[in-house]
Motif scaffolding. Sequence first.
Motif, PDB file in Angstrom:
ATOM      1  N   GLU A  12     -39.099  69.476 -96.037  1.00 47.55           N
ATOM      2  CA  GLU A  12     -39.506  68.547 -97.217  1.00 47.55           C
ATOM      3  C   GLU A  12     -38.147  67.586 -97.547  1.00 47.55           C
ATOM      4  O   GLU A  12     -38.441  66.693 -98.435  1.00 47.55           O
ATOM      5  N   PHE A  13     -37.290  67.700 -96.885  1.00 50.35           N
ATOM      6  CA  PHE A  13     -35.867  67.097 -96.979  1.00 50.35           C
ATOM      7  C   PHE A  13     -36.113  65.579 -96.784  1.00 50.35           C
ATOM      8  O   PHE A  13     -35.533  64.720 -97.223  1.00 50.35           O
ATOM      9  N   GLY A  14     -36.756  65.611 -95.320  1.00 48.23           N
ATOM     10  CA  GLY A  14     -36.881  64.118 -94.721  1.00 48.23           C
ATOM     11  C   GLY A  14     -35.915  63.692 -94.092  1.00 48.23           C
ATOM     12  O   GLY A  14     -34.568  64.321 -93.972  1.00 48.23           O
ATOM     13  N   PHE A  41     -34.313  61.309-101.160  1.00 46.29           N
ATOM     14  CA  PHE A  41     -34.746  62.580-101.520  1.00 46.29           C
ATOM     15  C   PHE A  41     -33.930  63.156-102.877  1.00 46.29           C
ATOM     16  O   PHE A  41     -34.331  63.500-103.493  1.00 46.29           O
ATOM     17  N   ARG A  89     -35.992  63.832-106.162  1.00 44.31           N
ATOM     18  CA  ARG A  89     -36.073  65.306-106.607  1.00 44.31           C
ATOM     19  C   ARG A  89     -35.365  65.717-107.495  1.00 44.31           C
ATOM     20  O   ARG A  89     -35.430  66.523-108.277  1.00 44.31           O
TER      21      ARG A  89
END
Length: 245
Positions: free
Chosen positions: A166-168, A174, A178
């Motif tokens: 999910e970090f991308g 990010f 987040r």
Amino acid sequence: MSDWKEGSDARLPLYQRLREEIMDRIASGEWPPGGTIPTEAELTRRYGIAVGTVRRAIDTLVNEGLLERSQGRGTFVRRPDFDASFFRFFRQVNAEGESRVPSSRILSATLSTPPVEASRALGLADNEPCLCLDRLRTLEDDSLLTEKIWLPASRFSGLLEVPLEEFGTLLYPFYEARFGQRIGSARETLTIASADASTAGRLGIAPRDPVVVIERIALGYDRTPLEYRCSMGAAATFRYQIEIS
């Protein structure tokens, strides 16, 4: 009526106080990156100061790269392209000479004691634990950069619970989405070193082959250090290009 935030240092010149005020509102997300700040007339009314003072504060932030003016549209909070530096320094073409965008993958996220240079860059106490991301950037099947990224645990609480996938590819959006941490500027230092066995294995080169080391300290819009990263790439893929006019 003036609208200075509590804690504004009255000893500073007015333009400097306004500069700090604008940076604080950007850092808090009130005036987000990519958006406009109030007009000079609005800032004059809000803070009860002369338009010349407002203009000087804005000029200072424009010169520092945090704001940019757009004729007829206003003054925007600038969102820098931090990855462009790597793309200037390392070739991004495949075997056929076609341009390609590197991909990236977080290999691990841990809590550990950072090296001295990371601790010092982030302003941490001695032996204070820090979050560490181990990342690899690749171009098709070839390793381009291996990176260690250090983040203060106090500002990135909950990061270890985030699944690695999910970090991308881009970390700064990010961080903002987040954790509410916005990167506004960065300083980079380039040096040359010899690859140790681990780095050589990552990059597909021989131990002791030369590597380019890029150390980056990334700062919030309020100049708080938010990230220290050390990126290494094979010197054979390194290039330096600058336009002089």
